[in-house]
Enzyme design. Structure first.
Site, PDB file in Angstrom:
ATOM      1  N   TYR A  74       0.862  -1.186   0.000  1.00 33.70           N
ATOM      2  CA  TYR A  74       0.000   0.000   0.000  1.00 33.70           C
ATOM      3  C   TYR A  74       0.894   1.231   0.000  1.00 33.70           C
ATOM      4  CZ  TYR A  74      -3.167   3.678   1.528  1.00 33.70           C
ATOM      5  OH  TYR A  74      -3.883   4.853   1.611  1.00 33.70           O
ATOM      6  N   GLU A 101      -3.374   7.630  -4.156  1.00 34.92           N
ATOM      7  CA  GLU A 101      -3.409   6.361  -3.435  1.00 34.92           C
ATOM      8  C   GLU A 101      -3.212   5.215  -4.422  1.00 34.92           C
ATOM      9  OE1 GLU A 101      -6.083   4.639   0.113  1.00 34.92           O
ATOM     10  OE2 GLU A 101      -7.156   4.758  -1.800  1.00 34.92           O
TER      11      GLU A 101
END
Length: 386
Positions: free
Chosen positions: A109, A197
């Site tokens: 992530y 993101e």
């Protein structure tokens, strides 16, 4: 302003980040024609909506051949996807994205955002990719690291190494990681982004870092400097009332309550919504008319509020500073006469020329309920809709 995944990936690619090859289309025919040119054994089909959680909602599928892709595309296009971010109404899929499949070895992530508290750029990284990062924060907070960097033209190697340290990459892949962070940082500051993101960022079996998914949000106050990004705006993904509000420079956000709010100033608008809740009801919207509410602006605000069928009453809360209360009151009266308002209307005025404004309201002949203060206004509008 949000954009779609396929658009975000093209921006990342422009700044040097590696992304899978993919195509998008608005019809099944367009998608299949373009997909045949991809060099892949399997196809990854993704619904393009401005919401996360698509995979769990059936918005991401891996297909073995072009026939399966055709069938799945027909099923997905036009489908209403309901995820934890769309609300119960869901979002209709109006465009599809197909990309080449990847051989995933590990998922990470990575995100980049503005940290207002420190006035720095914050990178959040985790070796728990492909998952809801909020859930990781609850269950395994030690698996997430935040690295804050100074807002400069470039990011240095040391900061890049701190960001990717948790990925535990070997030396050759670490070089890719450093270059990826540099490209994301450059893209972030060059486009006035609020958020980037990548979830997941993957390490492939071939030892390449690849941005498998991407989400971007841009600062609305700076978008005028980036017409190329403004062109990516998809009005189909936005609330029609919010689109209409933007035409009149009204800050409007639809909520789920029954009391429409018209206020000048964001802080006062928040306080107004809070006190409505205190008296046992829910606000139907956030609406800041700003410092100069003309008749046209007030009229537009009324129309936008009343377009919400859940609205049972309207509370206007104005503190006259730059804006004079008598000017606002006249705008309210003129707009109320022009528009049929068939719900209770409570108005609270304070500040510059509030006595003159109150007199205008009292002598208007309209069914406008005056309030002496914010508490009185909230109590009256809640009582009126019971």
């Amino acid at each position: 302003m949000n954009i779609h995944e396929h658009q975000a990936k093209q921006i990342l690619k422009k700044y040097g980040a590696a992304v899978p090859k993919g195509i998008f289309g608005f019809s099944v025919e367009e998608v299949i024609k373009k997909a045949k040119k991809l060099n892949t054994k399997k196809f990854v089909l993704k619904a393009q909506i401005h919401a996360g959680g698509r995979g769990k909602a059936g918005g991401v599928k891996i297909l073995d051949n072009i026939q399966d892709l055709t069938t799945a595309s027909k099923e997905m296009l036009g489908k209403v996807l309901i995820t934890h971010q769309t609300g119960p109404a869901g979002k209709e899929v109006k465009r599809l994205y197909v990309e080449e499949s990847s051989n995933i070895k590990k998922e990470f992530y990575l995100s980049c955002l503005v940290d207002r508290a420190s006035s720095k750029i914050a990178f959040i990284s985790s070796d728990q990719g492909g998952m809801d990062i909020e859930e990781v924060a609850k269950s395994n907070p030690e698996k997430i690291i935040t690295t804050k960097v100074e807002l400069l033209d470039d990011i240095n190697d040391e900061d890049c190494k701190k960001i990717i340290k948790i990925f535990n990459l070997d030396e050759n892949v670490s070089i890719q990681g450093i270059e990826l962070i540099k490209s994301i940082y450059k893209m972030f500051i060059s486009t006035d982004a609020n958020l980037v993101e990548i979830n997941p960022l993957i390490l492939t079996e071939e030892n390449n870092l690849l941005c498998l998914d991407a989400k971007m949000n841009f600062d609305d106050n700076s978008i005028f400097r980036h017409p190329e990004i403004l062109e990516l705006r998809d009005l189909n993904e936005e609330d029609p009332a919010e689109i209409e509000a933007s035409k009149y420079d009204l800050a409007y956000i639809k909520l789920d309550g029954s009391i429409g709010c018209m206020v000048n100033g964001a802080g006062l608008a928040m306080a107004t919504m809070d006190i409505i809740k205190l008296y046992g009801e829910e606000p139907a919207n956030f609406l800041d008319v700003g410092g100069g509410a003309s008749k046209e602006k007030v009229s537009a605000a009324f129309k936008i509020i009343l377009s919400d069928k859940n609205v049972k009453g309207i509370l206007i809360n104005i503190f006259g500073g730059i804006m004079r209360c008598d000017v606002l009151a006249q705008g309210v009266v003129d707009a109320a006469k022009e528009i049929k308002i068939d719900v209770p209307l409570v108005v609270r005025l304070a500040g510059t020329n509030f006595l003159e404004g109150k007199k205008i309201l009292d002598n208007s002949g309209l069914e406008i309920i005056s309030a002496s203060d914010l508490s009185d206004a909230a109590e009256k509008i809640v009582k009126e809709i019971k």
